[in-house]
Design an enzyme around this catalytic site. Structure first.
Site, short mmCIF file in Angstrom:
data_model
loop_
_atom_site.label_atom_id
_atom_site.label_comp_id
_atom_site.label_asym_id
_atom_site.label_seq_id
_atom_site.Cartn_x
_atom_site.Cartn_y
_atom_site.Cartn_z
N LYS A 46 1.14 -1.02 0.57
CA LYS A 46 0.05 -0.05 -0.16
C LYS A 46 1.28 1.09 0.01
O LYS A 46 1.86 1.75 0.24
CB LYS A 46 -0.50 0.57 1.15
CG LYS A 46 -1.34 1.21 1.51
CD LYS A 46 -3.08 1.50 0.78
CE LYS A 46 -3.67 2.50 1.35
NZ LYS A 46 -4.30 3.07 -0.13
N CYS A 132 -2.50 8.39 -7.99
CA CYS A 132 -3.29 8.69 -7.05
C CYS A 132 -4.51 9.56 -7.32
O CYS A 132 -4.06 11.33 -7.25
CB CYS A 132 -2.91 8.65 -5.75
SG CYS A 132 -4.74 8.39 -4.36
C1 LIG Z 1 -9.26 -0.13 -2.58
C2 LIG Z 1 -7.81 0.03 -3.67
C3 LIG Z 1 -6.86 1.07 -3.10
C4 LIG Z 1 -5.85 1.62 -3.67
N1 LIG Z 1 -4.83 2.19 -2.71
C5 LIG Z 1 -3.57 2.34 -3.42
C6 LIG Z 1 -2.57 3.03 -2.92
O1 LIG Z 1 -2.51 3.05 -2.11
N2 LIG Z 1 -1.39 3.68 -4.36
C7 LIG Z 1 -1.38 2.81 -5.84
O2 LIG Z 1 -0.60 3.19 -5.98
N3 LIG Z 1 -2.46 2.72 -6.35
C8 LIG Z 1 -3.40 2.20 -5.10
N4 LIG Z 1 -5.13 2.07 -6.23
C9 LIG Z 1 -4.71 1.04 -7.67
C10 LIG Z 1 -4.32 -0.30 -7.92
O3 LIG Z 1 -3.27 -0.78 -7.42
C11 LIG Z 1 -4.41 -0.64 -9.13
O4 LIG Z 1 -3.64 0.51 -10.14
C12 LIG Z 1 -5.87 -0.26 -10.03
O5 LIG Z 1 -6.99 -0.42 -8.97
C13 LIG Z 1 -6.41 -0.98 -10.90
O6 LIG Z 1 -6.46 -2.55 -10.76
P1 LIG Z 1 -7.23 -3.37 -10.44
O7 LIG Z 1 -8.72 -3.44 -11.75
O8 LIG Z 1 -7.35 -4.59 -10.71
O9 LIG Z 1 -7.91 -2.77 -9.43
C14 LIG Z 1 -5.91 0.86 -5.68
C15 LIG Z 1 -6.59 0.40 -5.50
C16 LIG Z 1 -7.81 0.32 -5.02
C17 LIG Z 1 -9.16 -0.76 -5.72
#
Ligand SMILES: Cc1cc2nc3c(=O)[nH]c(=O)nc-3n(C[C@H](O)[C@H](O)[C@H](O)COP(=O)(O)O)c2cc1C
Length: 325
Positions: A46, A132
């Site tokens: 995270k 972000c």
């Molecule tokens: C609940 C949640 C929290 C996230 N927190 C972060 C984070 O702290 N830092 C970051 O770079 N990306 C964060 N992301 C983005 C994910 O790392 C990822 O790039 C994005 O969700 C796309 O992938 P996915 O569709 O498989 O979830 C977060 C995504 C979700 C759903």
């Protein structure tokens, strides 16, 4: 014969290309009961910031068709508590640990964080979360970094994300490059017109890899109350809904940059993971799907092996960017 699954990202060797996306896997401890963490190619933490953050007010998440919205706002214990309380367990796992870093409003903090992490042997790589969508960076520090580190004309950052501007991206990556020998991965935002110019800026400033994609900025509305479903109004869309956009961006970036791409966005199974690799990703990250099935990342590793055997492919690297057009 077992197919070769290992890939390189900068200086790190991953025994397989499957990683977990920042913010969807905590600091790994939460998932130790479900899977053998040692099987993963790498673990991305995270995002941490210099000081602890409580994050945004609730509601911070909601479901959407084929995905979810989140506006967590980088809740995290801060750098020193991370090193003290989270890193010891991560170190024990024995897979490369990629520490994701960001800042609420001060780009200079990226260098402070990177300098400190540079001294920790077990930190394999640093991921720069400059994408972000729930955090806005103020103007001053990026412009300072720009003139400080690169000779690029000072760039005023007008409430945009760093990764929405190639000059700011270049300046920030360059500044971090100066303070660490570790592998740098720059995580980019899909909320741009041309992902390739941002990916090139990251590469030219010395990033060893890019992560594509972070979430897409979105809104969901409760029609009875006529209020947004997320307290911060806008939030980040993730999950299968964004996959075709993510695959397209990986494919576009693959044609322009030489550094490896870590692809993510809606990966939920072996077939979706393969789409990214065929489009040009050297490694992939599983994000939102971890909330639905905490075992999905290791299932994908197994699925990759089976796919390679079935298709008589000896080395996964021959699949990277093998899209036939
Ligand atoms: C609940 C949640 C929290 C996230 N927190 C972060 C984070 O702290 N830092 C970051 O770079 N990306 C964060 N992301 C983005 C994910 O790392 C990822 O790039 C994005 O969700 C796309 O992938 P996915 O569709 O498989 O979830 C977060 C995504 C979700 C759903």
């Amino acid at each position: 014969m077992q197919p070769k699954l290992s890939v390189n990202i900068g200086k790190i060797k991953l025994k397989n290309p499957v990683t977990v996306a920042s913010g969807t896997f905590g600091y790994a401890e939460e998932f130790g009961d479900f899977i053998n963490l040692k099987e993963l190619g790498a673990i991305v933490t995270k995002t941490i910031t210099l000081k602890p953050r409580q994050g945004n007010p609730p509601p911070r998440t909601c479901e959407t068709p084929a995905g979810m919205l989140n506006s967590i706002g980088l809740e995290n214990p801060g750098l020193e508590a991370f090193i003290r309380e989270k890193l010891p367990l991560l170190k024990k796992i024995g897979v490369p640990i990629i520490v994701s870093i960001s800042s609420e409003d001060d780009a200079q903090e990226f260098t402070v964080l990177a300098r400190r992490l540079d001294k920790i042997k077990e930190v394999a790589a640093i991921e720069l979360n400059i994408s972000c969508p729930n955090i806005k960076l103020a103007s001053k520090p990026v412009s300072q970094l720009a003139s400080l580190s690169t000779g690029t004309p000072a760039h005023r950052h007008t409430g945009k994300l760093i990764s929405q501007d190639p000059n700011s991206t270049y300046a920030l990556v360059k500044a971090v490059r100066k303070v660490t020998q570790k592998t740098i991965i720059t995580k980019l935002s899909p909320n741009v017109t041309d992902i390739t110019e941002i990916a090139m800026a990251a590469q030219n400033a010395g990033s060893d890899a890019v992560s594509l994609i972070n979430t897409l900025t979105a809104i969901s509305i409760d029609i009875e109350t006529r209020k947004p479903k997320i307290a911060m109004v806008t939030a980040g869309l993730s999950g299968p809904a964004i996959r075709p956009v993510a695959v397209r961006m990986v494919w576009e970036a693959y044609q322009k940059i030489k550094i490896p791409i870590i692809g993510m966005g809606g990966i939920i199974d072996i077939s979706s993971a393969l789409e990214f690799i065929i489009a040009g990703a050297t490694a992939i990250s599983v994000g939102t799907a971890n909330f639905i099935n905490p075992k999905v990342s290791v299932e994908i590793i197994e699925g990759l092996k089976e796919y390679l055997i079935k298709n008589k492919i000896k080395d996964i690297r021959t699949l990277i960017g093998s899209l036939k057009i």
